[in-house]
Scaffold this motif. Sequence first.
Motif, PDB file in Angstrom:
ATOM      1  N   VAL A  61      -7.553   2.192  -6.888  1.00  0.00           N
ATOM      2  CA  VAL A  61      -6.912   2.375  -5.576  1.00  0.00           C
ATOM      3  C   VAL A  61      -6.175   1.113  -5.156  1.00  0.00           C
ATOM      4  O   VAL A  61      -5.054   1.167  -4.643  1.00  0.00           O
ATOM      5  CB  VAL A  61      -7.971   2.776  -4.536  1.00  0.00           C
ATOM      6  N   LYS A  62      -6.793  -0.040  -5.360  1.00  0.00           N
ATOM      7  CA  LYS A  62      -6.141  -1.295  -4.994  1.00  0.00           C
ATOM      8  C   LYS A  62      -4.828  -1.464  -5.745  1.00  0.00           C
ATOM      9  O   LYS A  62      -3.809  -1.869  -5.173  1.00  0.00           O
ATOM     10  CB  LYS A  62      -7.078  -2.468  -5.286  1.00  0.00           C
ATOM     11  N   GLN A  63      -4.843  -1.127  -7.035  1.00  0.00           N
ATOM     12  CA  GLN A  63      -3.623  -1.230  -7.826  1.00  0.00           C
ATOM     13  C   GLN A  63      -2.571  -0.253  -7.340  1.00  0.00           C
ATOM     14  O   GLN A  63      -1.382  -0.582  -7.247  1.00  0.00           O
ATOM     15  CB  GLN A  63      -3.940  -0.965  -9.301  1.00  0.00           C
ATOM     16  N   ALA A  64      -2.994   0.977  -7.000  1.00  0.00           N
ATOM     17  CA  ALA A  64      -2.045   1.995  -6.540  1.00  0.00           C
ATOM     18  C   ALA A  64      -1.399   1.585  -5.216  1.00  0.00           C
ATOM     19  O   ALA A  64      -0.187   1.727  -5.036  1.00  0.00           O
ATOM     20  CB  ALA A  64      -2.755   3.343  -6.388  1.00  0.00           C
ATOM     21  N   LEU A  65      -2.196   1.062  -4.284  1.00  0.00           N
ATOM     22  CA  LEU A  65      -1.651   0.641  -2.989  1.00  0.00           C
ATOM     23  C   LEU A  65      -0.725  -0.560  -3.142  1.00  0.00           C
ATOM     24  O   LEU A  65       0.327  -0.641  -2.498  1.00  0.00           O
ATOM     25  CB  LEU A  65      -2.787   0.308  -2.030  1.00  0.00           C
ATOM     26  N   THR A  66      -1.098  -1.500  -4.000  1.00  0.00           N
ATOM     27  CA  THR A  66      -0.242  -2.666  -4.226  1.00  0.00           C
ATOM     28  C   THR A  66       1.084  -2.257  -4.843  1.00  0.00           C
ATOM     29  O   THR A  66       2.147  -2.732  -4.434  1.00  0.00           O
ATOM     30  CB  THR A  66      -0.960  -3.671  -5.140  1.00  0.00           C
ATOM     31  N   ASP A  67       1.026  -1.353  -5.825  1.00  0.00           N
ATOM     32  CA  ASP A  67       2.263  -0.877  -6.463  1.00  0.00           C
ATOM     33  C   ASP A  67       3.144  -0.137  -5.465  1.00  0.00           C
ATOM     34  O   ASP A  67       4.370  -0.278  -5.483  1.00  0.00           O
ATOM     35  CB  ASP A  67       1.930   0.041  -7.644  1.00  0.00           C
ATOM     36  N   ALA A  68       2.516   0.672  -4.571  1.00  0.00           N
ATOM     37  CA  ALA A  68       3.290   1.425  -3.585  1.00  0.00           C
ATOM     38  C   ALA A  68       3.994   0.488  -2.621  1.00  0.00           C
ATOM     39  O   ALA A  68       5.163   0.687  -2.267  1.00  0.00           O
ATOM     40  CB  ALA A  68       2.372   2.388  -2.824  1.00  0.00           C
ATOM     41  N   ALA A  69       3.284  -0.562  -2.161  1.00  0.00           N
ATOM     42  CA  ALA A  69       3.895  -1.513  -1.239  1.00  0.00           C
ATOM     43  C   ALA A  69       5.032  -2.277  -1.903  1.00  0.00           C
ATOM     44  O   ALA A  69       6.102  -2.480  -1.321  1.00  0.00           O
ATOM     45  CB  ALA A  69       2.840  -2.489  -0.724  1.00  0.00           C
ATOM     46  N   GLN A  77      12.791   1.420   1.335  1.00  0.00           N
ATOM     47  CA  GLN A  77      12.580   2.776   1.817  1.00  0.00           C
ATOM     48  C   GLN A  77      12.853   2.868   3.312  1.00  0.00           C
ATOM     49  O   GLN A  77      12.616   1.939   4.065  1.00  0.00           O
ATOM     50  CB  GLN A  77      11.149   3.232   1.514  1.00  0.00           C
ATOM     51  N   SER A  78      13.392   4.024   3.708  1.00  0.00           N
ATOM     52  CA  SER A  78      13.717   4.236   5.113  1.00  0.00           C
ATOM     53  C   SER A  78      12.440   4.371   5.937  1.00  0.00           C
ATOM     54  O   SER A  78      11.372   4.713   5.435  1.00  0.00           O
ATOM     55  CB  SER A  78      14.571   5.495   5.271  1.00  0.00           C
ATOM     56  N   GLY A  79      12.573   4.102   7.231  1.00  0.00           N
ATOM     57  CA  GLY A  79      11.431   4.207   8.112  1.00  0.00           C
ATOM     58  C   GLY A  79      10.675   2.892   8.221  1.00  0.00           C
ATOM     59  O   GLY A  79      10.970   1.902   7.544  1.00  0.00           O
ATOM     60  N   THR A  80       9.690   2.892   9.092  1.00  0.00           N
ATOM     61  CA  THR A  80       8.882   1.695   9.323  1.00  0.00           C
ATOM     62  C   THR A  80       7.972   1.443   8.126  1.00  0.00           C
ATOM     63  O   THR A  80       7.248   2.335   7.686  1.00  0.00           O
ATOM     64  CB  THR A  80       8.033   1.866  10.597  1.00  0.00           C
ATOM     65  N   GLN A  81       8.030   0.231   7.610  1.00  0.00           N
ATOM     66  CA  GLN A  81       7.230  -0.118   6.438  1.00  0.00           C
ATOM     67  C   GLN A  81       5.766  -0.343   6.829  1.00  0.00           C
ATOM     68  O   GLN A  81       5.456  -0.761   7.934  1.00  0.00           O
ATOM     69  CB  GLN A  81       7.786  -1.380   5.770  1.00  0.00           C
ATOM     70  N   TRP A  82       4.882  -0.044   5.890  1.00  0.00           N
ATOM     71  CA  TRP A  82       3.452  -0.276   6.091  1.00  0.00           C
ATOM     72  C   TRP A  82       3.127  -1.744   5.868  1.00  0.00           C
ATOM     73  O   TRP A  82       3.655  -2.392   4.970  1.00  0.00           O
ATOM     74  CB  TRP A  82       2.628   0.571   5.121  1.00  0.00           C
ATOM     75  N   ARG A  96      -6.506  -2.489   4.257  1.00  0.00           N
ATOM     76  CA  ARG A  96      -6.080  -1.869   5.512  1.00  0.00           C
ATOM     77  C   ARG A  96      -4.556  -1.783   5.527  1.00  0.00           C
ATOM     78  O   ARG A  96      -3.875  -2.798   5.426  1.00  0.00           O
ATOM     79  CB  ARG A  96      -6.581  -2.669   6.705  1.00  0.00           C
ATOM     80  N   MET A  97      -4.042  -0.571   5.628  1.00  0.00           N
ATOM     81  CA  MET A  97      -2.612  -0.342   5.785  1.00  0.00           C
ATOM     82  C   MET A  97      -2.367   0.141   7.206  1.00  0.00           C
ATOM     83  O   MET A  97      -3.099   1.004   7.708  1.00  0.00           O
ATOM     84  CB  MET A  97      -2.097   0.711   4.789  1.00  0.00           C
ATOM     85  N   PHE A  98      -1.342  -0.384   7.871  1.00  0.00           N
ATOM     86  CA  PHE A  98      -1.114   0.012   9.254  1.00  0.00           C
ATOM     87  C   PHE A  98       0.353  -0.154   9.616  1.00  0.00           C
ATOM     88  O   PHE A  98       1.099  -0.921   8.998  1.00  0.00           O
ATOM     89  CB  PHE A  98      -1.983  -0.836  10.197  1.00  0.00           C
ATOM     90  N   ARG A  99       0.767   0.581  10.641  1.00  0.00           N
ATOM     91  CA  ARG A  99       2.107   0.480  11.207  1.00  0.00           C
ATOM     92  C   ARG A  99       2.109   1.187  12.554  1.00  0.00           C
ATOM     93  O   ARG A  99       1.200   1.977  12.867  1.00  0.00           O
ATOM     94  CB  ARG A  99       3.168   1.088  10.291  1.00  0.00           C
ATOM     95  N   SER A 100       3.125   0.908  13.376  1.00  0.00           N
ATOM     96  CA  SER A 100       3.294   1.550  14.676  1.00  0.00           C
ATOM     97  C   SER A 100       4.681   2.178  14.710  1.00  0.00           C
ATOM     98  O   SER A 100       5.682   1.507  14.442  1.00  0.00           O
ATOM     99  CB  SER A 100       3.134   0.529  15.804  1.00  0.00           C
ATOM    100  N   VAL A 101       4.735   3.479  15.036  1.00  0.00           N
ATOM    101  CA  VAL A 101       5.995   4.218  15.019  1.00  0.00           C
ATOM    102  C   VAL A 101       6.134   5.020  16.308  1.00  0.00           C
ATOM    103  O   VAL A 101       5.171   5.206  17.052  1.00  0.00           O
ATOM    104  CB  VAL A 101       6.068   5.168  13.796  1.00  0.00           C
ATOM    105  N   ASN A 102       7.352   5.500  16.568  1.00  0.00           N
ATOM    106  CA  ASN A 102       7.556   6.361  17.727  1.00  0.00           C
ATOM    107  C   ASN A 102       7.129   7.783  17.392  1.00  0.00           C
ATOM    108  O   ASN A 102       6.797   8.102  16.238  1.00  0.00           O
ATOM    109  CB  ASN A 102       9.013   6.307  18.199  1.00  0.00           C
ATOM    110  N   SER A 114       4.085   6.203  -0.860  1.00  0.00           N
ATOM    111  CA  SER A 114       4.026   4.997  -0.022  1.00  0.00           C
ATOM    112  C   SER A 114       2.608   4.655   0.408  1.00  0.00           C
ATOM    113  O   SER A 114       2.373   3.589   0.981  1.00  0.00           O
ATOM    114  CB  SER A 114       4.911   5.172   1.218  1.00  0.00           C
ATOM    115  N   THR A 115       1.647   5.550   0.149  1.00  0.00           N
ATOM    116  CA  THR A 115       0.254   5.301   0.535  1.00  0.00           C
ATOM    117  C   THR A 115      -0.683   5.294  -0.673  1.00  0.00           C
ATOM    118  O   THR A 115      -1.887   5.493  -0.515  1.00  0.00           O
ATOM    119  CB  THR A 115      -0.217   6.376   1.533  1.00  0.00           C
ATOM    120  N   GLY A 116      -0.130   5.087  -1.841  1.00  0.00           N
ATOM    121  CA  GLY A 116      -0.972   5.006  -3.025  1.00  0.00           C
ATOM    122  C   GLY A 116      -1.513   6.332  -3.490  1.00  0.00           C
ATOM    123  O   GLY A 116      -2.520   6.390  -4.193  1.00  0.00           O
ATOM    124  N   GLY A 117      -0.859   7.433  -3.122  1.00  0.00           N
ATOM    125  CA  GLY A 117      -1.279   8.750  -3.578  1.00  0.00           C
ATOM    126  C   GLY A 117      -2.136   9.522  -2.611  1.00  0.00           C
ATOM    127  O   GLY A 117      -2.624  10.611  -2.932  1.00  0.00           O
TER     128      GLY A 117
END
Length: 261
Positions: A61-69, A77-82, A96-102, A114-117
């Motif tokens: 999972v750590k590898q998947a999230l790192t690769d996605a970021a 990528q379009s939109g607010t990045q994590w 911990r992945m986080f972001r604030s969007v409208n 974008s979230t590691g699957g």
Amino acid sequence: MRVGMNRRLALLAAAGLLATACFGKFALGVTQTIEPTPILPGASVKQELNVEADGLLGTAVKQALTDAATKGQAQSQSGTQWQIRDTSDGSAVHLRMFRSVNLTEAQTAVAQSSTGGFDIGTMNVRADDWLVARHYAVRIVVTPSAPSTPAGTPTGTDATSQQLAKAILAGITYDYYIGLPGIVTATNGVPGDQSRLVWHLDLTSGSERVLTAESIYPDVPRLVALVVLVLVLIVGAVFLRSRGRRPITVEPPIFTGPPQP
């Protein structure tokens, strides 16, 4: 026959314990929190994904999230990045992945790449503005999915391999949290910590879940602002009215008399 069945169950139980020992534990928590904009219309949504894992699952999972970021930053990528915070310690993975969007962006489906699957669901929010209160109705459709499969995971189609795969999934917990402002009036979830609603999702079912919740938010800041505005208008009107009613006094002419010779 019964002896053979008991032996098979014992072997499956041992396989489950061995799978848990080899692949480790995995806990996934997804949180969506609606935060109204003070006084002004609108709201924002804080999205958060927390991962606590160990063993092969944690590593995968750590590898998947790192690769996605890394991929998201490279491809712009379009939109607010994590944003990612990694507080892992040795084999214990804490991400911990986080972001604030409208609200508009929050209702756009998040690509699993974008979230590691992980599927964090598709959100639909109906927001009604009643001037001194706001009504929120949230509906999220999510299909719980397992994290990236680590090397060595059984892929056979026989009963033993399927049971072993289920034993691995049984070591994974997926909790979904929704934070709504104000008073919750309807939901199919259960109350959780920090005034949040929680759903415990089952990865072994493979079927989608529909999460619903509604709340009414008394807009206290807006109400206070309206009261202050009304008081200012009343005081201003009284002041102008009092000035308009003030009597006009006419001073008599000053008599100086005839000039002295």
